[in-house]
Design a protein around this motif. Sequence first.
Motif, short mmCIF file in Angstrom:
data_model
loop_
_atom_site.label_atom_id
_atom_site.label_comp_id
_atom_site.label_asym_id
_atom_site.label_seq_id
_atom_site.Cartn_x
_atom_site.Cartn_y
_atom_site.Cartn_z
N ARG A 113 47.36 36.46 28.45
CA ARG A 113 48.16 35.31 28.03
C ARG A 113 47.51 34.01 28.51
NH1 ARG A 113 52.60 37.12 25.60
NH2 ARG A 113 53.50 39.11 26.24
N PRO A 114 47.66 32.93 27.74
CA PRO A 114 47.06 31.64 28.12
C PRO A 114 47.46 31.17 29.53
CG PRO A 114 47.78 31.55 25.85
CD PRO A 114 48.29 32.86 26.41
N GLU A 115 48.69 31.49 29.95
CA GLU A 115 49.14 31.06 31.28
C GLU A 115 48.53 31.89 32.40
OE1 GLU A 115 52.75 33.14 29.28
OE2 GLU A 115 50.94 32.06 28.68
N ASP A 116 47.82 32.98 32.04
CA ASP A 116 47.20 33.85 33.04
C ASP A 116 45.68 33.66 33.11
OD1 ASP A 116 49.66 34.99 33.73
OD2 ASP A 116 49.55 36.40 32.06
N ILE A 117 45.22 32.52 32.57
CA ILE A 117 43.80 32.17 32.65
C ILE A 117 43.67 30.90 33.49
CG2 ILE A 117 41.74 31.52 31.34
CD1 ILE A 117 42.84 33.09 28.98
N TRP A 118 42.79 30.95 34.46
CA TRP A 118 42.63 29.81 35.37
C TRP A 118 41.36 29.04 35.01
CZ3 TRP A 118 43.00 34.24 39.30
CH2 TRP A 118 44.34 34.61 39.49
N LEU A 119 41.47 27.73 35.03
CA LEU A 119 40.30 26.86 34.86
C LEU A 119 39.68 26.61 36.24
CD1 LEU A 119 38.62 24.97 33.00
CD2 LEU A 119 40.25 23.15 33.59
N GLN A 120 38.40 26.93 36.40
CA GLN A 120 37.72 26.76 37.69
C GLN A 120 36.68 25.64 37.59
OE1 GLN A 120 39.09 28.09 40.01
NE2 GLN A 120 39.59 30.26 39.75
N SER B 254 33.43 32.87 41.27
CA SER B 254 33.30 34.30 41.50
C SER B 254 32.54 34.91 40.32
CB SER B 254 34.68 34.95 41.62
OG SER B 254 35.28 35.08 40.34
N PRO B 255 32.04 36.16 40.48
CA PRO B 255 31.33 36.81 39.36
C PRO B 255 32.20 37.01 38.13
CG PRO B 255 30.95 37.97 41.44
CD PRO B 255 32.04 36.99 41.70
N ASP B 256 33.54 36.94 38.32
CA ASP B 256 34.45 37.16 37.19
C ASP B 256 34.66 35.92 36.33
OD1 ASP B 256 34.90 39.85 37.80
OD2 ASP B 256 36.46 39.34 39.25
N CYS B 257 34.16 34.77 36.78
CA CYS B 257 34.31 33.55 35.99
C CYS B 257 33.46 33.65 34.72
CB CYS B 257 33.89 32.33 36.80
SG CYS B 257 35.09 31.84 38.05
N ASN C 22 32.23 20.14 26.24
CA ASN C 22 32.03 20.28 27.69
C ASN C 22 31.96 21.75 28.08
OD1 ASN C 22 34.14 17.49 28.82
ND2 ASN C 22 32.09 17.50 27.95
N GLU C 23 31.15 22.03 29.12
CA GLU C 23 31.09 23.38 29.67
C GLU C 23 32.27 23.60 30.62
OE1 GLU C 23 28.45 24.81 33.13
OE2 GLU C 23 27.30 25.36 31.33
N VAL C 24 32.89 24.78 30.56
CA VAL C 24 34.00 25.12 31.47
C VAL C 24 33.82 26.54 31.99
CG1 VAL C 24 35.78 23.58 30.53
CG2 VAL C 24 35.43 25.82 29.49
N TRP C 25 34.46 26.80 33.14
CA TRP C 25 34.48 28.14 33.71
C TRP C 25 35.92 28.63 33.74
CZ3 TRP C 25 30.13 30.80 34.55
CH2 TRP C 25 28.93 30.07 34.63
N LEU C 26 36.15 29.80 33.18
CA LEU C 26 37.50 30.36 33.11
C LEU C 26 37.54 31.70 33.83
CD1 LEU C 26 38.31 29.67 29.33
CD2 LEU C 26 39.05 28.33 31.30
#
Length: 352
Positions: A280-287, A292-295, A335-339
């Motif tokens: 779900r969109p609310e369960d994704i974090w913007l870093q 971490s390797p999971d980003c 823009n580049e982002v990490w999720l």
Amino acid sequence: TKRYVSKAGSKTVLDKINLEVRDKEFFVLAGPPGAGATTILRLIAGLETPDSGEIYIGDQLVNELEPKDRDVAMVFENLALYPNKNGFKNIAFPLRQRKVPDKEITERVMEVARTLKIDHILDRYPRTYSGGELQRLALARAMVRRPKVYLLDQPLANIDARIRANMRAELKRLVREIGQTIIYTTHDQLEAISMGDRIGIINGGVIRQLDTPIALYAKPKDRFVASFIGAPRMNFIDCTCEVKDGRTMLVQDSFNLDVTSSQALVGRNASDSELTLGIRPEDIWLQPNRKSPDCLQGTVYTLEPMGSRALLSAQIGKNLVKALIQGGTNLRPGNEVWLEFNKDKIHLFDRK
């Protein structure tokens, strides 16, 4: 089971529905248009006859009973009010049909009108009522009968969005006061989860899942239920499950996601390696960076401000992923982002 036969052939609109609504429960049937929810109400009311199966109200088998003998009240989507009768006469009509004494009619009409806060407009005709008032008038006409079961077929569908939000709260309060069994249909998932004690998600004439609103949101049984419940809609990404060096990985063209901690979830939901990952969109974090390797690295596609929050759409490989983030960000398309996905909240569906 219910089928309709036409020149084009036979169409099954309800396929072996097996359903029990509890006494004094607010039960919601939710699904897209044509899913079969309205047909279920019409079968209960006696306006349609099932091709097979039995319908009980309490301990009584009602298949052979006429609609007037089933002691149910139905509010249709189009409300079906009498334009040539004022509010009082509209509400009183079902009582007059049953030859209830005039004094009792007046008492019961005024009682239900006061409950619904329309007692001050009973001398007016329906054409002068607002959308919310029309809705309450139709409900009053059903309530005044004091039936065993109320059948409400999308009663808020044609009401302005602002009034509809108020009516949801009002209707829920009324239900508690009535203390009676209510079966309610809607195409609106927000309406369903905010009002129902339990919800039956129906699609293609089949009940896909029957559960509480919280359980439907947290543990959808299949992709359809997952996509129907929740807004913004759940993200779905097709992937393959692979075990490497004792690690369980979800592999996709654009990323590898280590889900070893969720191995039981993978085993329970996969008949083979072909899976769909749901998040779900609310369960994704913007870093701010690859913490971490999971980003997962992505590129901003669009940003939709929503007050204190914003809906970010980011391209991760071939996938467009939506995330709910804090508002006020300076992100721009390109823009580049990490999720990072919250692994405790991922859902897995068997693609086959």
